[in-house]
Each structure stands twice: as C-alpha cells, then as structure tokens.
Design a protein around this motif. Sequence first.
Motif, PDB file in Angstrom:
ATOM      1  N   LEU A  89      -7.989   3.716  -4.537  1.00  0.00           N
ATOM      2  CA  LEU A  89      -7.727   2.284  -4.342  1.00  0.00           C
ATOM      3  C   LEU A  89      -8.114   1.486  -5.579  1.00  0.00           C
ATOM      4  CD1 LEU A  89      -8.860   1.624  -0.672  1.00  0.00           C
ATOM      5  CD2 LEU A  89      -6.611   1.191  -1.621  1.00  0.00           C
ATOM      6  N   LEU A  90      -9.301   1.775  -6.123  1.00  0.00           N
ATOM      7  CA  LEU A  90      -9.759   1.053  -7.318  1.00  0.00           C
ATOM      8  C   LEU A  90      -8.926   1.405  -8.545  1.00  0.00           C
ATOM      9  CD1 LEU A  90     -13.616   1.235  -6.793  1.00  0.00           C
ATOM     10  CD2 LEU A  90     -12.102  -0.711  -6.432  1.00  0.00           C
ATOM     11  N   LEU A  91      -8.508   2.671  -8.668  1.00  0.00           N
ATOM     12  CA  LEU A  91      -7.649   3.067  -9.777  1.00  0.00           C
ATOM     13  C   LEU A  91      -6.294   2.365  -9.688  1.00  0.00           C
ATOM     14  CD1 LEU A  91      -7.352   4.964 -12.245  1.00  0.00           C
ATOM     15  CD2 LEU A  91      -6.306   6.613 -10.670  1.00  0.00           C
ATOM     16  N   GLY A  92      -5.751   2.254  -8.480  1.00  0.00           N
ATOM     17  CA  GLY A  92      -4.498   1.527  -8.298  1.00  0.00           C
ATOM     18  C   GLY A  92      -4.657   0.050  -8.624  1.00  0.00           C
ATOM     19  N   GLY A 125       6.388   5.106  -0.470  1.00  0.00           N
ATOM     20  CA  GLY A 125       6.536   4.709   0.930  1.00  0.00           C
ATOM     21  C   GLY A 125       7.501   5.607   1.677  1.00  0.00           C
ATOM     22  N   PHE A 126       8.596   6.025   1.030  1.00  0.00           N
ATOM     23  CA  PHE A 126       9.536   6.938   1.658  1.00  0.00           C
ATOM     24  C   PHE A 126       8.883   8.283   1.943  1.00  0.00           C
ATOM     25  CE2 PHE A 126      12.574  10.431   1.135  1.00  0.00           C
ATOM     26  CZ  PHE A 126      13.406  10.171   2.216  1.00  0.00           C
ATOM     27  N   LEU A 127       8.146   8.798   0.951  1.00  0.00           N
ATOM     28  CA  LEU A 127       7.468  10.078   1.153  1.00  0.00           C
ATOM     29  C   LEU A 127       6.418  10.000   2.259  1.00  0.00           C
ATOM     30  CD1 LEU A 127       6.933  11.264  -2.525  1.00  0.00           C
ATOM     31  CD2 LEU A 127       8.545  12.185  -0.850  1.00  0.00           C
ATOM     32  N   MET A 128       5.764   8.851   2.357  1.00  0.00           N
ATOM     33  CA  MET A 128       4.688   8.711   3.337  1.00  0.00           C
ATOM     34  C   MET A 128       5.213   8.543   4.752  1.00  0.00           C
ATOM     35  SD  MET A 128       1.395   8.459   3.673  1.00  0.00           S
ATOM     36  CE  MET A 128       0.296   7.980   4.975  1.00  0.00           C
ATOM     37  N   TYR A 129       6.250   7.745   4.933  1.00  0.00           N
ATOM     38  CA  TYR A 129       6.642   7.348   6.282  1.00  0.00           C
ATOM     39  C   TYR A 129       7.954   7.948   6.776  1.00  0.00           C
ATOM     40  CZ  TYR A 129       2.947   4.010   5.520  1.00  0.00           C
ATOM     41  OH  TYR A 129       1.745   3.441   5.241  1.00  0.00           O
ATOM     42  N   LYS A 130       8.842   8.392   5.900  1.00  0.00           N
ATOM     43  CA  LYS A 130      10.146   8.871   6.345  1.00  0.00           C
ATOM     44  C   LYS A 130      10.326  10.381   6.235  1.00  0.00           C
ATOM     45  CE  LYS A 130      11.989   4.768   7.028  1.00  0.00           C
ATOM     46  NZ  LYS A 130      12.294   4.263   8.316  1.00  0.00           N
ATOM     47  N   LEU A 145      -1.565   9.470  -2.761  1.00  0.00           N
ATOM     48  CA  LEU A 145      -0.686   8.589  -3.538  1.00  0.00           C
ATOM     49  C   LEU A 145      -0.488   7.249  -2.837  1.00  0.00           C
ATOM     50  CD1 LEU A 145       2.116  10.916  -4.947  1.00  0.00           C
ATOM     51  CD2 LEU A 145       0.454   9.590  -6.237  1.00  0.00           C
ATOM     52  N   ASN A 146      -0.485   7.286  -1.516  1.00  0.00           N
ATOM     53  CA  ASN A 146      -0.336   6.037  -0.767  1.00  0.00           C
ATOM     54  C   ASN A 146      -1.542   5.125  -0.983  1.00  0.00           C
ATOM     55  OD1 ASN A 146       1.243   4.426   1.054  1.00  0.00           O
ATOM     56  ND2 ASN A 146      -0.307   4.881   2.608  1.00  0.00           N
ATOM     57  N   TYR A 147      -2.752   5.694  -1.066  1.00  0.00           N
ATOM     58  CA  TYR A 147      -3.929   4.867  -1.362  1.00  0.00           C
ATOM     59  C   TYR A 147      -3.818   4.250  -2.759  1.00  0.00           C
ATOM     60  CZ  TYR A 147      -6.381   6.302   2.833  1.00  0.00           C
ATOM     61  OH  TYR A 147      -6.726   6.495   4.134  1.00  0.00           O
ATOM     62  N   LYS A 149      -1.013   3.566  -4.254  1.00  0.00           N
ATOM     63  CA  LYS A 149       0.053   2.561  -4.144  1.00  0.00           C
ATOM     64  C   LYS A 149      -0.483   1.254  -3.547  1.00  0.00           C
ATOM     65  CE  LYS A 149       2.561   2.234  -0.606  1.00  0.00           C
ATOM     66  NZ  LYS A 149       3.443   2.313   0.536  1.00  0.00           N
ATOM     67  N   VAL A 150      -1.336   1.377  -2.542  1.00  0.00           N
ATOM     68  CA  VAL A 150      -1.923   0.170  -1.934  1.00  0.00           C
ATOM     69  C   VAL A 150      -2.767  -0.576  -2.957  1.00  0.00           C
ATOM     70  CG1 VAL A 150      -3.567  -0.627  -0.189  1.00  0.00           C
ATOM     71  CG2 VAL A 150      -1.829   1.042   0.426  1.00  0.00           C
ATOM     72  N   GLY A 151      -3.571   0.154  -3.731  1.00  0.00           N
ATOM     73  CA  GLY A 151      -4.364  -0.486  -4.787  1.00  0.00           C
ATOM     74  C   GLY A 151      -3.495  -1.130  -5.843  1.00  0.00           C
ATOM     75  N   LEU A 152      -2.408  -0.453  -6.243  1.00  0.00           N
ATOM     76  CA  LEU A 152      -1.486  -1.011  -7.222  1.00  0.00           C
ATOM     77  C   LEU A 152      -0.844  -2.298  -6.710  1.00  0.00           C
ATOM     78  CD1 LEU A 152       0.102  -0.451  -9.955  1.00  0.00           C
ATOM     79  CD2 LEU A 152       1.864   0.505  -8.473  1.00  0.00           C
ATOM     80  N   SER A 153      -0.385  -2.276  -5.479  1.00  0.00           N
ATOM     81  CA  SER A 153       0.240  -3.474  -4.894  1.00  0.00           C
ATOM     82  C   SER A 153      -0.750  -4.623  -4.810  1.00  0.00           C
ATOM     83  CB  SER A 153       0.778  -3.158  -3.501  1.00  0.00           C
ATOM     84  OG  SER A 153       1.726  -2.132  -3.550  1.00  0.00           O
ATOM     85  N   PHE A 154      -1.979  -4.318  -4.408  1.00  0.00           N
ATOM     86  CA  PHE A 154      -2.986  -5.364  -4.301  1.00  0.00           C
ATOM     87  C   PHE A 154      -3.340  -5.912  -5.677  1.00  0.00           C
ATOM     88  CE2 PHE A 154      -7.454  -6.790  -3.722  1.00  0.00           C
ATOM     89  CZ  PHE A 154      -7.181  -7.828  -2.848  1.00  0.00           C
ATOM     90  N   GLY A 155      -3.449  -5.025  -6.674  1.00  0.00           N
ATOM     91  CA  GLY A 155      -3.748  -5.474  -8.037  1.00  0.00           C
ATOM     92  C   GLY A 155      -2.654  -6.386  -8.587  1.00  0.00           C
ATOM     93  N   LEU A 156      -1.390  -6.022  -8.351  1.00  0.00           N
ATOM     94  CA  LEU A 156      -0.286  -6.871  -8.807  1.00  0.00           C
ATOM     95  C   LEU A 156      -0.273  -8.200  -8.067  1.00  0.00           C
ATOM     96  CD1 LEU A 156       2.528  -4.208  -9.187  1.00  0.00           C
ATOM     97  CD2 LEU A 156       1.390  -5.465 -11.019  1.00  0.00           C
ATOM     98  N   PHE A 157      -0.593  -8.163  -6.747  1.00  0.00           N
ATOM     99  CA  PHE A 157      -0.640  -9.400  -5.970  1.00  0.00           C
ATOM    100  C   PHE A 157      -1.735 -10.338  -6.480  1.00  0.00           C
ATOM    101  CE2 PHE A 157      -2.410 -11.794  -2.387  1.00  0.00           C
ATOM    102  CZ  PHE A 157      -1.308 -12.531  -2.026  1.00  0.00           C
ATOM    103  N   VAL A 158      -2.900  -9.793  -6.728  1.00  0.00           N
ATOM    104  CA  VAL A 158      -4.019 -10.612  -7.209  1.00  0.00           C
ATOM    105  C   VAL A 158      -3.697 -11.161  -8.599  1.00  0.00           C
ATOM    106  CG1 VAL A 158      -6.431 -10.533  -7.961  1.00  0.00           C
ATOM    107  CG2 VAL A 158      -5.772  -9.550  -5.785  1.00  0.00           C
ATOM    108  N   ASP A 159      -3.108 -10.338  -9.469  1.00  0.00           N
ATOM    109  CA  ASP A 159      -2.763 -10.795 -10.805  1.00  0.00           C
ATOM    110  C   ASP A 159      -1.673 -11.862 -10.761  1.00  0.00           C
ATOM    111  OD1 ASP A 159      -1.190 -10.181 -13.676  1.00  0.00           O
ATOM    112  OD2 ASP A 159      -3.400 -10.103 -13.718  1.00  0.00           O
TER     113      ASP A 159
END
Length: 164
Positions: A89-92, A125-130, A145-147, A149-159
């Motif tokens: 999460l922190l790396l993402g 997301g496709f690999l995780m859920y479909k 990888l999903n963890y 991805k969540v960190g990456l999305s949160f980092g981009l959102f905060v930035d």
Amino acid sequence: MAVFVCSSPILLYNPPIRPHQRSSIVTRTLRTDGASSSNGFSEDPVRRRGSGNNPISTRLGQLLEARRIDLLERFRETRRNLPLKVFLLLLGFYSGNALATVLGQTGDWDVLVGAIVVAVIEGIGFLMYKMPPVTEKLRFLVKMLNYWKVGLSFGLFVDGSKEP
C-alpha cells in the motif's frame, strides 16, 4: 405466566423451593409438531440456561455464533501477510506521488501516462475480480498487486487534490 409464541423459546420463572436455594430459569419450547404433552410444552434438559452444555441452542444464538465465526475468519485472513500488505500500500502510494510529480513537471507526458496508469489499474482489476485464478500462487500475486493498485490510486488521488 406463559406467552405462546410459535417456535420461539419461552422463559418461565420457577420460584425457589427453599429460601436458601437459588431460582432457575428453564427454557421451554411450544410444541408445534402436532404431538401433545400434558401442558403443551416440551422441556429440553440440554437447553437449561446456565448449565453450560449447549448455550447456543436457539436460532438467534446459532446465527450470532455463525456470524462471530465468520468475522473471526475474516480477521485472521486480514492479519495474514499484514506487513507485506502495508508495504505494498505504501509503495503504491509512493509510486503514485512519484509518478505525478516527476512526469507532471514537463506536461508533455500527461495524456500518455494517464492512459498507461488507467490501463494498469483496469488490468489489475480484471485479474482480481473477473479472471478465475489458475493456481494459488497466481491468486496470491494478483491479491498483492491489488494492494499496490489501491495505494497507487490513493496516491494519485491525494496528489490531484493538492492546491496548485
């Protein structure tokens, strides 16, 4: 004093026989199977409250016990590999901040990097859920990888929420 409620336990108070004896509460169930007894109730000695034999004998007790076991299993699953999950999460989060900071300096790569990031996020997301997992190792890798991805999305959102 008895309340007749279909298929629910009825608690009746038995007064003490002797002054030094404590009273007991007995659980009795109204018989609904058509068989009759002397007073319409069937006393189950296993369901005596406080006996310790079977404290979860009612439907509500069974439902609560099943829910408790389910929550404990989820808690155990969450605790498994917790340091690795927090690290990813922190790396993402760091990757999202670094991606937005470094590539956002020139302004030329914004559209291309945005498309690549969206493709990576949607692919994970496709690999995780479909996609059904092939092996247990692949499933574990996709979860990790999903963890990230969540960190990456949160980092981009905060930035993206920072003031210019």
